[in-house]
Design a protein around this motif. Structure first.
Motif, PDB file in Angstrom:
ATOM      1  N   ILE A 158     -23.063 -35.855  -2.083  1.00  0.00           N
ATOM      2  CA  ILE A 158     -21.963 -36.791  -2.308  1.00  0.00           C
ATOM      3  C   ILE A 158     -21.098 -36.227  -3.435  1.00  0.00           C
ATOM      4  CG2 ILE A 158     -23.486 -38.250  -3.725  1.00  0.00           C
ATOM      5  CD1 ILE A 158     -21.726 -40.650  -2.806  1.00  0.00           C
ATOM      6  N   HIS A 159     -19.836 -35.968  -3.123  1.00  0.00           N
ATOM      7  CA  HIS A 159     -18.914 -35.312  -4.046  1.00  0.00           C
ATOM      8  C   HIS A 159     -17.843 -36.301  -4.500  1.00  0.00           C
ATOM      9  CE1 HIS A 159     -20.441 -31.425  -2.413  1.00  0.00           C
ATOM     10  NE2 HIS A 159     -20.431 -32.081  -1.263  1.00  0.00           N
ATOM     11  N   VAL A 160     -17.275 -36.045  -5.672  1.00  0.00           N
ATOM     12  CA  VAL A 160     -16.098 -36.777  -6.129  1.00  0.00           C
ATOM     13  C   VAL A 160     -14.923 -35.807  -6.161  1.00  0.00           C
ATOM     14  CG1 VAL A 160     -14.992 -38.005  -8.039  1.00  0.00           C
ATOM     15  CG2 VAL A 160     -17.390 -38.472  -7.474  1.00  0.00           C
ATOM     16  N   ILE A 161     -13.901 -36.112  -5.371  1.00  0.00           N
ATOM     17  CA  ILE A 161     -12.674 -35.299  -5.355  1.00  0.00           C
ATOM     18  C   ILE A 161     -11.497 -36.263  -5.500  1.00  0.00           C
ATOM     19  CG2 ILE A 161     -11.242 -33.693  -4.061  1.00  0.00           C
ATOM     20  CD1 ILE A 161     -13.713 -32.757  -2.572  1.00  0.00           C
ATOM     21  N   TYR A 162     -10.785 -36.136  -6.601  1.00  0.00           N
ATOM     22  CA  TYR A 162      -9.641 -37.013  -6.830  1.00  0.00           C
ATOM     23  C   TYR A 162      -8.505 -36.681  -5.863  1.00  0.00           C
ATOM     24  CZ  TYR A 162     -11.768 -38.412 -11.271  1.00  0.00           C
ATOM     25  OH  TYR A 162     -12.613 -38.904 -12.233  1.00  0.00           O
ATOM     26  N   ASN A 163      -7.715 -37.688  -5.540  1.00  0.00           N
ATOM     27  CA  ASN A 163      -6.505 -37.439  -4.771  1.00  0.00           C
ATOM     28  C   ASN A 163      -5.540 -36.597  -5.601  1.00  0.00           C
ATOM     29  OD1 ASN A 163      -7.431 -38.913  -2.630  1.00  0.00           O
ATOM     30  ND2 ASN A 163      -6.307 -40.770  -3.142  1.00  0.00           N
ATOM     31  N   GLY A 164      -4.668 -35.894  -4.923  1.00  0.00           N
ATOM     32  CA  GLY A 164      -3.698 -35.062  -5.601  1.00  0.00           C
ATOM     33  C   GLY A 164      -2.387 -35.784  -5.841  1.00  0.00           C
ATOM     34  N   LEU A 165      -1.499 -35.098  -6.498  1.00  0.00           N
ATOM     35  CA  LEU A 165      -0.172 -35.631  -6.796  1.00  0.00           C
ATOM     36  C   LEU A 165       0.859 -34.568  -6.470  1.00  0.00           C
ATOM     37  CD1 LEU A 165       1.782 -37.705  -8.159  1.00  0.00           C
ATOM     38  CD2 LEU A 165       1.340 -36.493 -10.303  1.00  0.00           C
ATOM     39  N   ASN A 166       1.817 -34.931  -5.636  1.00  0.00           N
ATOM     40  CA  ASN A 166       2.941 -34.049  -5.371  1.00  0.00           C
ATOM     41  C   ASN A 166       4.018 -34.264  -6.417  1.00  0.00           C
ATOM     42  OD1 ASN A 166       2.140 -32.592  -3.166  1.00  0.00           O
ATOM     43  ND2 ASN A 166       3.024 -33.987  -1.661  1.00  0.00           N
ATOM     44  N   LYS A 167       4.565 -33.183  -6.930  1.00  0.00           N
ATOM     45  CA  LYS A 167       5.664 -33.304  -7.877  1.00  0.00           C
ATOM     46  C   LYS A 167       6.873 -33.917  -7.182  1.00  0.00           C
ATOM     47  CE  LYS A 167       3.637 -31.372 -11.390  1.00  0.00           C
ATOM     48  NZ  LYS A 167       3.354 -32.126 -12.625  1.00  0.00           N
ATOM     49  N   LYS A 168       7.460 -34.917  -7.830  1.00  0.00           N
ATOM     50  CA  LYS A 168       8.605 -35.611  -7.263  1.00  0.00           C
ATOM     51  C   LYS A 168       9.862 -35.263  -8.054  1.00  0.00           C
ATOM     52  CE  LYS A 168       5.836 -38.215  -4.641  1.00  0.00           C
ATOM     53  NZ  LYS A 168       5.765 -38.146  -3.187  1.00  0.00           N
ATOM     54  N   THR A 169      10.948 -35.074  -7.359  1.00  0.00           N
ATOM     55  CA  THR A 169      12.238 -34.870  -8.016  1.00  0.00           C
ATOM     56  C   THR A 169      13.249 -35.829  -7.407  1.00  0.00           C
ATOM     57  OG1 THR A 169      12.800 -33.112  -6.449  1.00  0.00           O
ATOM     58  CG2 THR A 169      11.816 -32.450  -8.551  1.00  0.00           C
ATOM     59  N   ALA A 170      14.070 -36.411  -8.254  1.00  0.00           N
ATOM     60  CA  ALA A 170      15.063 -37.375  -7.767  1.00  0.00           C
ATOM     61  C   ALA A 170      16.099 -36.664  -6.916  1.00  0.00           C
ATOM     62  CB  ALA A 170      15.730 -38.078  -8.943  1.00  0.00           C
ATOM     63  N   SER A 171      16.424 -37.259  -5.769  1.00  0.00           N
ATOM     64  CA  SER A 171      17.387 -36.624  -4.874  1.00  0.00           C
ATOM     65  C   SER A 171      18.521 -37.570  -4.465  1.00  0.00           C
ATOM     66  CB  SER A 171      16.674 -36.112  -3.613  1.00  0.00           C
ATOM     67  OG  SER A 171      15.988 -37.166  -2.971  1.00  0.00           O
ATOM     68  N   VAL A 172      18.535 -38.784  -5.020  1.00  0.00           N
ATOM     69  CA  VAL A 172      19.617 -39.721  -4.723  1.00  0.00           C
ATOM     70  C   VAL A 172      20.158 -40.278  -6.042  1.00  0.00           C
ATOM     71  CG1 VAL A 172      18.766 -40.359  -2.435  1.00  0.00           C
ATOM     72  CG2 VAL A 172      17.964 -41.633  -4.424  1.00  0.00           C
ATOM     73  N   ASP A 173      21.446 -40.629  -6.035  1.00  0.00           N
ATOM     74  CA  ASP A 173      22.078 -41.184  -7.230  1.00  0.00           C
ATOM     75  C   ASP A 173      21.796 -42.668  -7.392  1.00  0.00           C
ATOM     76  OD1 ASP A 173      23.211 -38.729  -7.901  1.00  0.00           O
ATOM     77  OD2 ASP A 173      24.957 -39.099  -6.621  1.00  0.00           O
ATOM     78  N   LYS A 174      21.560 -43.332  -6.271  1.00  0.00           N
ATOM     79  CA  LYS A 174      21.222 -44.749  -6.334  1.00  0.00           C
ATOM     80  C   LYS A 174      20.406 -45.104  -5.101  1.00  0.00           C
ATOM     81  CE  LYS A 174      25.519 -46.323  -4.135  1.00  0.00           C
ATOM     82  NZ  LYS A 174      26.700 -47.216  -4.264  1.00  0.00           N
ATOM     83  N   PRO A 175      19.543 -46.101  -5.202  1.00  0.00           N
ATOM     84  CA  PRO A 175      18.692 -46.459  -4.067  1.00  0.00           C
ATOM     85  C   PRO A 175      19.469 -47.218  -3.002  1.00  0.00           C
ATOM     86  CG  PRO A 175      18.306 -47.963  -5.883  1.00  0.00           C
ATOM     87  CD  PRO A 175      19.264 -46.923  -6.393  1.00  0.00           C
ATOM     88  N   VAL A 176      19.008 -47.089  -1.769  1.00  0.00           N
ATOM     89  CA  VAL A 176      19.618 -47.817  -0.656  1.00  0.00           C
ATOM     90  C   VAL A 176      19.142 -49.263  -0.652  1.00  0.00           C
ATOM     91  CG1 VAL A 176      19.745 -47.978   1.863  1.00  0.00           C
ATOM     92  CG2 VAL A 176      19.879 -45.746   0.743  1.00  0.00           C
ATOM     93  N   ALA A 177      17.859 -49.487  -0.968  1.00  0.00           N
ATOM     94  CA  ALA A 177      17.254 -50.810  -0.812  1.00  0.00           C
ATOM     95  C   ALA A 177      17.872 -51.832  -1.759  1.00  0.00           C
ATOM     96  CB  ALA A 177      15.745 -50.711  -1.049  1.00  0.00           C
ATOM     97  N   TYR A 178      17.910 -51.518  -3.036  1.00  0.00           N
ATOM     98  CA  TYR A 178      18.456 -52.449  -4.030  1.00  0.00           C
ATOM     99  C   TYR A 178      18.665 -51.693  -5.324  1.00  0.00           C
ATOM    100  CZ  TYR A 178      18.611 -55.879  -7.772  1.00  0.00           C
ATOM    101  OH  TYR A 178      18.982 -56.582  -8.893  1.00  0.00           O
ATOM    102  N   LYS A 179      19.857 -51.841  -5.909  1.00  0.00           N
ATOM    103  CA  LYS A 179      20.123 -51.212  -7.203  1.00  0.00           C
ATOM    104  C   LYS A 179      20.165 -52.297  -8.272  1.00  0.00           C
ATOM    105  CE  LYS A 179      22.994 -47.851  -9.613  1.00  0.00           C
ATOM    106  NZ  LYS A 179      22.901 -48.542 -10.901  1.00  0.00           N
TER     107      LYS A 179
END
Length: 356
Positions: A158-179
């Motif tokens: 039985i092993h413990v392996i943490y989930n990873g994290l992808n580096k995120k970079t902002a690619s929009v000036d404002k959100p579509v859903a709600y600003k």
């Protein structure tokens, strides 16, 4: 490397954590295998009409006729079942040589106030998968402890392996859903009682200059209604926003621009949104329950209870400490401990340990 198949059945739910888990694990394992000139690990994905996933040569698309015959299993040596209440496709009687890796993300039903009947039924399902597995992976030490306390693993590794994290970079000036019109607090997760978001509403009462945005599927309509009704009674309804699921670009914008990230969840196997916020150096405020202290470590602030005065005091003290101590860099460093490259290498070691 011998042939490996990752069962991605649950990628039919595009806004789920398991979608991201399967996609990232498959991509990063195959990146490592390509560097070593080894055969691809195949991702056994649902019919393409249910996916927005770009085509890759290692995709194995599930077909209706696979219920009758599964020719791809003839050369399979490792089958990775990625969820504790999912499925294991290989029949050990027909394919005794196939080794099975089972990933257990959580046994959260033990911590959610579920009935004994529900808990026992869920545990029995997980135990049945453990019985058919050759190795077990847990995504946190907390989950491993739950498994060892409530399931029988025998002498299986039985092993413990943490989930990873992808580096995120902002690619929009404002959100579509709600600003938002002003500074805001952010939460990310399914809207249900387990996530416990309603305990945060007093923060809006005490901080009239803030909005609160909680992203995620409205998993429990009654809970969503209760959130709105409670906010209305408290006079903060106009500053609470529950836009539901949003695009990845929108999510990154909210993470990058929020004042703080809050996650008062009652039960988590890991808590990926926590480190997604930390990669931007944001202060995060968490419950002390299940795996969250393990993931947040010393870089997070914690609610010892959910009394309104406690929540407000922890928030005020945490924000003050964050600003005075210039914690952003140490928070980013903490998030950098988690990467999908590291996670993929650890899974490859597990696969290889089974087939020599």
């Amino acid at each position: 490397m011998s042939r490996i198949i990752l069962d991605c059945e649950l990628m039919k739910f595009p806004h789920s954590g398991l979608y991201q888990y399967c996609q990232n694990l498959g991509e990063h394992v195959n990146k490592l295998l390509a560097e070593e000139n080894q055969p691809f690990m195949q991702m056994y994905i649902p019919p393409r009409k249910k996916l927005t996933l770009p085509w890759e040569p290692y995709h194995l698309v599930e077909q209706k006729w696979h219920k009758l015959v599964k020719p791809f299993l003839r050369s399979c040596q490792v089958w990775h079942a990625p969820f504790q209440s999912g499925r294991i496709v290989p029949n050990k009687r027909l394919y005794p040589a196939i080794k099975v890796v089972l990933t257990i993300h959580d046994l959260n039903m033990l911590h959610e106030g579920k009935s004994d009947t529900y808990q026992q039924k869920s545990l029995a399902r997980t135990q049945s998968l453990i019985n058919r597995s050759d190795a077990i992976v847990c995504i946190s030490e907390f989950t491993k402890g739950d498994v060892l306390s409530h399931c029988s693993v025998g002498n299986k590794p039985i092993h413990v392996i943490y989930n990873g994290l992808n580096k995120k970079t902002a690619s929009v000036d404002k959100p579509v859903a709600y600003k938002p019109d002003r500074a805001f607090l952010l939460g990310i997760g399914y809207l249900n009682s387990k996530k416990n978001y309603h305990v945060l509403l007093p923060l809006l009462q005490a901080n009239p200059d803030l909005e609160m945005i909680i992203l995620g599927r409205h998993d429990d309509p009654q809970y969503v209604t209760m959130m709105h009704e409670t906010a209305q009674k408290m006079g903060v309804e106009n500053r609470l926003h529950l836009p539901g699921t949003v695009s990845e670009d929108d999510k990154i914008w909210y993470l990058k621009n929020c004042n703080a990230f809050l996650h008062p969840s009652l039960a988590e196997g890991f808590g990926l949104p926590v480190i997604e916020a930390m990669q931007f150096g944001k202060p995060v405020f968490l419950s002390r329950l299940t795996s969250l202290p393990e993931v947040g470590g010393d870089a997070a602030f914690y609610f010892p209870d959910f009394d309104a005065s406690t929540v407000q005091a922890v928030y005020q003290q945490g924000m003050q400490a964050y600003k005075l101590s210039n914690m952003a860099n140490s928070i980013i460093e903490h998030a950098n401990r988690f990467s999908w490259d590291k996670t993929a290498r650890q899974y490859l070691e597990v696969y290889q340990s089974l087939i020599g």
